[in-house]
Design an enzyme around this catalytic site. Structure first.
Site, short mmCIF file in Angstrom:
data_model
loop_
_atom_site.label_atom_id
_atom_site.label_comp_id
_atom_site.label_asym_id
_atom_site.label_seq_id
_atom_site.Cartn_x
_atom_site.Cartn_y
_atom_site.Cartn_z
N GLU A 138 0.82 -1.22 0.00
CA GLU A 138 0.00 0.00 0.00
C GLU A 138 0.85 1.27 0.00
OE1 GLU A 138 -2.84 1.88 -0.83
OE2 GLU A 138 -3.78 0.17 0.17
N GLU A 198 14.96 14.92 -2.61
CA GLU A 198 16.25 14.34 -2.27
C GLU A 198 17.38 15.26 -2.75
OE1 GLU A 198 16.67 11.62 -0.57
OE2 GLU A 198 14.56 11.04 -0.51
N ASP A 209 10.08 8.25 -10.98
CA ASP A 209 9.41 7.81 -9.76
C ASP A 209 7.92 7.62 -10.03
OD1 ASP A 209 9.24 7.69 -6.59
OD2 ASP A 209 7.71 9.11 -7.25
N LYS A 213 5.35 4.15 -10.01
CA LYS A 213 4.07 4.07 -9.31
C LYS A 213 2.93 3.77 -10.28
CE LYS A 213 5.66 7.22 -5.71
NZ LYS A 213 5.63 8.60 -5.17
N GLY A 319 6.59 12.00 2.96
CA GLY A 319 6.93 12.04 4.38
C GLY A 319 6.92 10.67 5.02
#
Length: 462
Positions: A138, A198, A209, A213, A319
């Protein structure tokens, strides 16, 4: 709420920001009080245990190890949690092997590592099926948004026709700041200062990235992994303040970096790119590091061109704490489920196939920086017409000297005293047609910079 009689023993791979948030949750708080499930974190693998905050605690130092076998081969551990995170190709393969070995050793696995899943997801899913164990992920998409659970369970009765959304908080933060007037460089620096980006933000700002996903979302929604050559991927590095000026003043739109997979005409079109999104669309209003994903589901018994329902999932997308919450939700689900009910979600591949990148069709926004001379706009429009592309609108604004000087520093061949930007919007065309037309325009000699282009949101656009 009654507490489970037998604690579920957890082994943790990784003690970075997410790993520490998990340690804080399990060692600082009694999670059983509100979950009814007793979780016992008994091992933490990290390559540098002595540098970790919880290592300083006499009561917890014994749980740290720099030997991964102490976690994946410990017969007393029920669930292995992998939150290592990396962009190194060698590490990706190593971490995948550790996950597979943990499955073979009779453990369920929870991971937040979307890059490992995107590259080795088939191998990991195959190992889970052969061993009768489960992988939950998840936290790999959308931070704290329960999108995987929704696609796996909540929406399973319907047929998903599209998944689209903001899945990279770094990109959304930068673009939100640029909408308010910041330059790209200034917005990126603030994102780094606030740890939203980053030190090397390439994976975020290039779209890789988000592509990883989207691969996970496409597997869940359509049962199809992404394949090379089937995704239009563009980053945000070349977006400028002037693009937001055009979007606001001329297009009544905002610019958002979206990951999109949508069934159109029996084919799946996939974008990971900035897009012009109308200001009245829900995704246009998503600000900062927040993630938001819109899932469209066909009405029961209707074709993809019939009625649809839209579901919006929104929440913190970046986060360690939201990510840790998503990880622990998976852990609790596994700990509370009978073994017979545990299965790794693997949708049946019954949907359409991917449309090759070059054949993906959409309306497009194109921004030029050209010599300030007569007839150039006409030449560009003619070049598009020669490739059977219809120009919808020509957008021109009076730009401040600051904007032109900034573009001149961005593009070494640009002289702010004699070059000007302008933008075109194009009716729906294929990526191949667009790129061929731009190649011809580049040969004309009046461009001061490489054109910036990306899709425009429309009802028929993925």
């Amino acid at each position: 709420m009654p507490v489970s009689s037998k604690p579920t023993r957890i082994g943790l791979l990784g003690s970075g920001a997410i790993g520490q948030a998990i340690q804080d949750a399990l060692w600082d708080h009694d999670t059983s009080a509100h979950t009814g499930i007793e979780l016992d974190l008994v091992r933490v693998f990290t390559r540098t245990p002595t540098s970790k905050r919880w290592y300083e605690s006499d009561a917890h130092r014994q749980f740290f190890t720099s030997n991964v076998e102490d976690v994946i081969a410990d017969p007393s551990i029920d669930i292995v949690v992998e939150v290592l995170g990396t962009s190194s190709a060698a590490d990706l393969e190593t971490f995948s092997n550790w996950i597979i070995r943990a499955l073979r050793n009779g453990k369920d696995v929870v991971t937040s590592d979307k890059t490992v899943l995107a590259k080795f997801g088939r191998d990991i899913a195959g190992a889970a099926e052969r061993t009768g164990r489960v992988v939950r992920f998840e936290a790999a998409v959308g931070g704290g948004i329960p999108i995987i659970r929704a696609l796996r369970d909540g929406l399973r009765a319907g047929r998903v026709t599209s998944v689209c959304g903001i899945v990279n908080g770094t990109c959304n933060y930068i673009l939100s700041a640029m909408q308010r007037g910041a330059t790209y460089d200034a917005a990126l620096q603030v994102a780094k200062d606030r740890s939203y980006a980053e030190p090397d933000p390439t994976a975020d700002v290039s779209g890789s990235d988000a592509e990883a996903k989207l691969d996970i979302l496409s597997r869940m929604a359509f049962g199809l992994p992404l394949e090379p050559g089937f995704v239009l991927r563009k980053g945000i590095q070349n977006i400028d303040k002037v693009d937001f000026e055009y979007a606001t003043a001329k297009g009544r739109s905002n610019i958002k970096h979206l990951a999109v997979a949508r069934s159109t005409g029996g084919r799946l079109h996939t974008f990971v790119a900035p897009m012009l999104v109308p200001t009245d669309h829900v995704l246009s209003r998503v600000d900062g590091v927040t993630n938001a994903i819109v899932v469209e589901v066909a009405e029961l018994g209707r074709s993809e061109d019939g009625g649809r329902f839209s579901y919006v999932f929104m929440g913190p997308g970046a986060g360690p704490i939201p990510t840790a919450h998503a990880v622990l939700a998976d852990v609790c689900e596994l700990a509370a489920s009978p073994v017979a009910d545990r299965r790794t979600p693997r949708p049946t591949i019954t949907g359409p196939n991917w449309e090759p990148r070059d054949r993906i069709s959409a309306p497009f926004y194109v921004r030029f920086v050209v010599d300030d001379g007569s007839g150039i706009v006409g030449e560009i429009c003619k070049a598009f017409g020669d490739h059977n592309i219809n120009v919808a609108e020509v957008w021109q604004l009076r730009h401040h000297e600051e904007d032109i000087r900034r573009l001149a520093t961005t593009h070494p061949h640009c002289d702010w005293r004699r070059h000007l930007p302008f933008a075109l919007t194009l009716e729906a065309t294929t990526v191949q047609q667009l790129e061929e037309a731009l190649a011809n325009i580049a040969g004309a000699g009046f461009l001061a910079a490489k054109p910036v282009w990306f899709p425009i949101w429309a009802d028929a656009t993925p």
